[in-house]
Design a protein around this motif. Structure first.
Motif, mmCIF file in Angstrom:
data_model
loop_
_atom_site.group_PDB
_atom_site.id
_atom_site.type_symbol
_atom_site.label_atom_id
_atom_site.label_comp_id
_atom_site.label_asym_id
_atom_site.label_seq_id
_atom_site.Cartn_x
_atom_site.Cartn_y
_atom_site.Cartn_z
ATOM 1 N N CYS A 10 -35.754 122.060 0.653
ATOM 2 C CA CYS A 10 -35.439 120.752 1.232
ATOM 3 C C CYS A 10 -34.138 120.809 2.039
ATOM 4 N N LEU A 11 -33.296 121.809 1.767
ATOM 5 C CA LEU A 11 -32.038 121.949 2.490
ATOM 6 C C LEU A 11 -32.246 122.506 3.895
ATOM 7 N N ASN A 12 -33.448 122.992 4.166
ATOM 8 C CA ASN A 12 -33.748 123.599 5.452
ATOM 9 C C ASN A 12 -34.947 122.914 6.099
ATOM 10 N N CYS A 19 -30.611 130.646 4.411
ATOM 11 C CA CYS A 19 -29.613 131.695 4.593
ATOM 12 C C CYS A 19 -29.268 132.261 3.219
ATOM 13 N N SER A 20 -29.816 133.423 2.937
ATOM 14 C CA SER A 20 -29.611 134.023 1.619
ATOM 15 C C SER A 20 -28.131 134.248 1.338
ATOM 16 N N GLN A 25 -23.433 132.943 -1.790
ATOM 17 C CA GLN A 25 -22.009 132.607 -1.834
ATOM 18 C C GLN A 25 -21.781 131.302 -2.595
ATOM 19 N N TRP A 26 -22.653 130.327 -2.395
ATOM 20 C CA TRP A 26 -22.522 129.052 -3.100
ATOM 21 C C TRP A 26 -22.670 129.273 -4.602
#
Length: 70
Positions: A10-12, A19-20, A25-26
């Motif tokens: 849903c974020l894309n 973006c892997s 990183q998150w």
């Protein structure tokens, strides 16, 4: 409620690619294990300490997914 990788789409805009590096990183910044998430998912309660509007979208998506599966 367990969140799974598909809930992140849903974020894309619903596309099945993210973006892997950014997601990794998150997870690292939040002290979470990305590989374990991909393998097992993660309980939403384990994320309760995080205040991030994107996470709210993911949780809403997971709730919709579960309702559709019922």
């Amino acid at each position: 409620m367990r969140l799974i990788a598909a809930d992140l789409w849903c974020l894309n805009g619903g596309r099945k690619r993210l973006c892997s590096r950014g997601i990794r990183q998150w997870f690292e910044a939040e002290g979470l294990d990305y590989e374990a998430f991909l393998r097992d998912g993660i309980e939403a309660e384990a994320l309760a300490h995080i205040t991030d509007p994107r996470l709210e979208l993911v949780i809403q998506r997971a709730q919709q997914r579960l309702e559709n599966e019922a």
